[in-house]
Design a protein around this motif. Structure first.
Motif, PDB file in Angstrom:
ATOM      1  N   VAL A  55      -1.285  12.746 -15.971  1.00 50.49           N
ATOM      2  CA  VAL A  55      -0.864  13.417 -14.745  1.00 50.49           C
ATOM      3  C   VAL A  55       0.182  12.557 -14.052  1.00 50.49           C
ATOM      4  CG1 VAL A  55      -1.585  14.168 -12.452  1.00 50.49           C
ATOM      5  CG2 VAL A  55      -3.015  14.664 -14.423  1.00 50.49           C
ATOM      6  N   ILE A  56       1.257  13.197 -13.599  1.00 51.44           N
ATOM      7  CA  ILE A  56       2.309  12.514 -12.852  1.00 51.44           C
ATOM      8  C   ILE A  56       2.251  12.995 -11.408  1.00 51.44           C
ATOM      9  CG2 ILE A  56       4.788  12.180 -12.583  1.00 51.44           C
ATOM     10  CD1 ILE A  56       5.087  12.513 -15.579  1.00 51.44           C
ATOM     11  N   VAL A  57       2.175  12.053 -10.478  1.00 49.87           N
ATOM     12  CA  VAL A  57       2.092  12.372  -9.056  1.00 49.87           C
ATOM     13  C   VAL A  57       3.374  11.899  -8.381  1.00 49.87           C
ATOM     14  CG1 VAL A  57       0.820  12.011  -6.914  1.00 49.87           C
ATOM     15  CG2 VAL A  57      -0.420  12.177  -9.085  1.00 49.87           C
ATOM     16  N   ARG A  58       4.029  12.789  -7.670  1.00 52.76           N
ATOM     17  CA  ARG A  58       5.257  12.460  -6.948  1.00 52.76           C
ATOM     18  C   ARG A  58       4.893  11.793  -5.616  1.00 52.76           C
ATOM     19  NH1 ARG A  58      10.204  14.814  -7.902  1.00 52.76           N
ATOM     20  NH2 ARG A  58       9.414  14.759 -10.038  1.00 52.76           N
ATOM     21  N   THR A  59       5.474  10.615  -5.342  1.00 52.48           N
ATOM     22  CA  THR A  59       5.158   9.860  -4.128  1.00 52.48           C
ATOM     23  C   THR A  59       6.448   9.462  -3.410  1.00 52.48           C
ATOM     24  OG1 THR A  59       5.151   7.719  -5.278  1.00 52.48           O
ATOM     25  CG2 THR A  59       3.059   8.930  -5.193  1.00 52.48           C
ATOM     26  N   ASP A  60       6.287   8.841  -2.255  1.00 54.70           N
ATOM     27  CA  ASP A  60       7.425   8.331  -1.472  1.00 54.70           C
ATOM     28  C   ASP A  60       8.467   9.415  -1.229  1.00 54.70           C
ATOM     29  OD1 ASP A  60       7.057   5.155  -1.338  1.00 54.70           O
ATOM     30  OD2 ASP A  60       6.420   5.851  -3.313  1.00 54.70           O
ATOM     31  N   PRO A 113       0.824  -1.221   0.000  1.00 52.92           N
ATOM     32  CA  PRO A 113       0.000   0.000   0.000  1.00 52.92           C
ATOM     33  C   PRO A 113       0.852   1.261   0.000  1.00 52.92           C
ATOM     34  CG  PRO A 113       0.096  -0.916   2.202  1.00 52.92           C
ATOM     35  CD  PRO A 113       0.849  -1.881   1.318  1.00 52.92           C
ATOM     36  N   PHE A 114       0.406   2.261  -0.722  1.00 50.31           N
ATOM     37  CA  PHE A 114       0.995   3.586  -0.587  1.00 50.31           C
ATOM     38  C   PHE A 114       0.656   4.140   0.798  1.00 50.31           C
ATOM     39  CE2 PHE A 114       0.924   3.409  -5.240  1.00 50.31           C
ATOM     40  CZ  PHE A 114       2.124   4.024  -5.571  1.00 50.31           C
ATOM     41  N   SER A 115       1.402   5.134   1.230  1.00 45.97           N
ATOM     42  CA  SER A 115       1.065   5.809   2.480  1.00 45.97           C
ATOM     43  C   SER A 115      -0.304   6.472   2.344  1.00 45.97           C
ATOM     44  CB  SER A 115       2.122   6.857   2.826  1.00 45.97           C
ATOM     45  OG  SER A 115       2.057   7.945   1.908  1.00 45.97           O
ATOM     46  N   ILE A 116      -0.910   6.790   3.467  1.00 49.95           N
ATOM     47  CA  ILE A 116      -2.229   7.422   3.429  1.00 49.95           C
ATOM     48  C   ILE A 116      -2.171   8.746   2.676  1.00 49.95           C
ATOM     49  CG2 ILE A 116      -4.034   8.473   4.851  1.00 49.95           C
ATOM     50  CD1 ILE A 116      -3.495   6.385   6.966  1.00 49.95           C
ATOM     51  N   ILE A 117      -1.112   9.519   2.901  1.00 49.38           N
ATOM     52  CA  ILE A 117      -0.984  10.816   2.224  1.00 49.38           C
ATOM     53  C   ILE A 117      -0.856  10.621   0.716  1.00 49.38           C
ATOM     54  CG2 ILE A 117       0.482  12.852   1.945  1.00 49.38           C
ATOM     55  CD1 ILE A 117       1.157  12.670   4.895  1.00 49.38           C
ATOM     56  N   ASP A 118       0.014   9.689   0.297  1.00 47.53           N
ATOM     57  CA  ASP A 118       0.183   9.445  -1.136  1.00 47.53           C
ATOM     58  C   ASP A 118      -1.099   8.906  -1.758  1.00 47.53           C
ATOM     59  OD1 ASP A 118       2.774  10.340  -1.125  1.00 47.53           O
ATOM     60  OD2 ASP A 118       3.678   8.347  -0.996  1.00 47.53           O
ATOM     61  N   SER A 119      -1.781   8.012  -1.042  1.00 50.28           N
ATOM     62  CA  SER A 119      -3.011   7.430  -1.572  1.00 50.28           C
ATOM     63  C   SER A 119      -4.087   8.493  -1.763  1.00 50.28           C
ATOM     64  CB  SER A 119      -3.515   6.326  -0.639  1.00 50.28           C
ATOM     65  OG  SER A 119      -4.689   5.730  -1.149  1.00 50.28           O
ATOM     66  N   LEU A 120      -4.224   9.392  -0.798  1.00 51.81           N
ATOM     67  CA  LEU A 120      -5.211  10.468  -0.928  1.00 51.81           C
ATOM     68  C   LEU A 120      -4.864  11.386  -2.094  1.00 51.81           C
ATOM     69  CD1 LEU A 120      -5.792  11.416   2.826  1.00 51.81           C
ATOM     70  CD2 LEU A 120      -7.367  10.205   1.305  1.00 51.81           C
ATOM     71  N   GLN A 121      -3.581  11.652  -2.278  1.00 55.55           N
ATOM     72  CA  GLN A 121      -3.161  12.510  -3.384  1.00 55.55           C
ATOM     73  C   GLN A 121      -3.454  11.846  -4.730  1.00 55.55           C
ATOM     74  OE1 GLN A 121       0.988  13.538  -3.252  1.00 55.55           O
ATOM     75  NE2 GLN A 121       0.828  15.059  -4.877  1.00 55.55           N
ATOM     76  N   LEU A 122      -3.205  10.551  -4.822  1.00 56.83           N
ATOM     77  CA  LEU A 122      -3.513   9.821  -6.050  1.00 56.83           C
ATOM     78  C   LEU A 122      -5.014   9.789  -6.308  1.00 56.83           C
ATOM     79  CD1 LEU A 122      -1.011   6.869  -5.553  1.00 56.83           C
ATOM     80  CD2 LEU A 122      -0.885   8.587  -7.362  1.00 56.83           C
ATOM     81  N   GLU A 123      -5.788   9.614  -5.244  1.00 52.72           N
ATOM     82  CA  GLU A 123      -7.238   9.536  -5.394  1.00 52.72           C
ATOM     83  C   GLU A 123      -7.823  10.864  -5.878  1.00 52.72           C
ATOM     84  OE1 GLU A 123     -10.980   7.796  -5.422  1.00 52.72           O
ATOM     85  OE2 GLU A 123      -8.980   6.919  -5.317  1.00 52.72           O
ATOM     86  N   GLU A 124      -7.243  11.964  -5.429  1.00 49.92           N
ATOM     87  CA  GLU A 124      -7.756  13.278  -5.815  1.00 49.92           C
ATOM     88  C   GLU A 124      -7.571  13.558  -7.303  1.00 49.92           C
ATOM     89  OE1 GLU A 124      -5.784  16.066  -3.336  1.00 49.92           O
ATOM     90  OE2 GLU A 124      -6.987  15.611  -1.549  1.00 49.92           O
TER      91      GLU A 124
END
Length: 210
Positions: free
Chosen positions: A70-75, A52-63
């Motif tokens: 779109v490219i989303v920076r994670t981790d 699982p992604f972190s909660i913050i990363d997951s919420l950002q991806l979901e938004e």
């Protein structure tokens, strides 16, 4: 002799009784949409492990997941996620891209130490059937899919999957000697501890490879 007038009505006399209208039935079958969580696939000891992604990363991806290209920076900026392609790539070093998935439904068999997410398309089908069952309060339903899977929804908390080799009866039970059903899980909000065990197991497996 004149008769005295009757005494005035007491101030405690109740007012007119208003008949109560019919009670409206309370609907307990309230459907609430599942909360997705984003996962990525990692190869560990020649096996595909979903982390699982972190909660913050997951919420950002979901938004932003409905947006194209779109490219989303994670981790912490170490990995980029290309949402349209559902891929996760390293930013600062060479590494094979990994699959990314928006997860809502999971399964786990007897030999599995972790829950495994279904595909997004299959999860959407399960969610639609779950919504129908909740809204109509019709459970113990056997759902057969073209790919061969059979899902039985006994109630909101007890849902199982039978392999194509197993043929359940109308109550979802199989004959002796057949494959036991998989446990099916909807979302992760109500069972964080189980998924924390998943993370610990997967990290331990990764450390063994270092």
């Amino acid at each position: 002799m004149q008769t005295p007038p009757p005494p005035p009505p007491s101030s405690s006399t109740a007012g007119a009784i208003v008949p109560a209208g019919p009670m409206m039935p309370f609907n307990y079958n309230i459907y609430e949409a599942v909360q997705p969580h984003w996962f990525y696939c990692k190869q560990v000891e020649s096996k595909s492990v979903w982390l699982p992604f972190s909660i913050i990363d997951s919420l950002q991806l979901e938004e932003t997941y409905n947006s194209e290209n779109v490219i989303v920076r994670t981790d912490g900026g170490r990995y980029d996620v290309q949402l349209y392609d559902r891929q996760r790539t390293a930013v600062f070093w060479e590494e094979e891209p990994t699959e990314v998935r928006r997860c809502t439904w999971f399964y786990k068999g007897d030999n599995d130490s972790r829950f495994i997410p279904y595909s997004e398309e299959f999860s959407d089908k399960l969610e639609a059937e779950y919504k129908r069952a909740v809204s109509t309060n019709q459970w113990h339903r056997r759902l057969e899919f073209p790919s061969g899977e059979t899902i039985v929804m006994h109630n909101p908390k007890v849902i199982v999957q039978f392999q194509p080799s197993s043929i359940p009866d109308e109550w979802g039970t199989t004959q002796d000697g057949q494959t036991r059903p998989r446990v099916v899980k909807r979302g992760i909000d109500d069972d964080h501890d189980e998924f924390c065990k998943v993370i610990s197991f997967n990290l331990a497996a990764l450390y063994r490879l270092l």
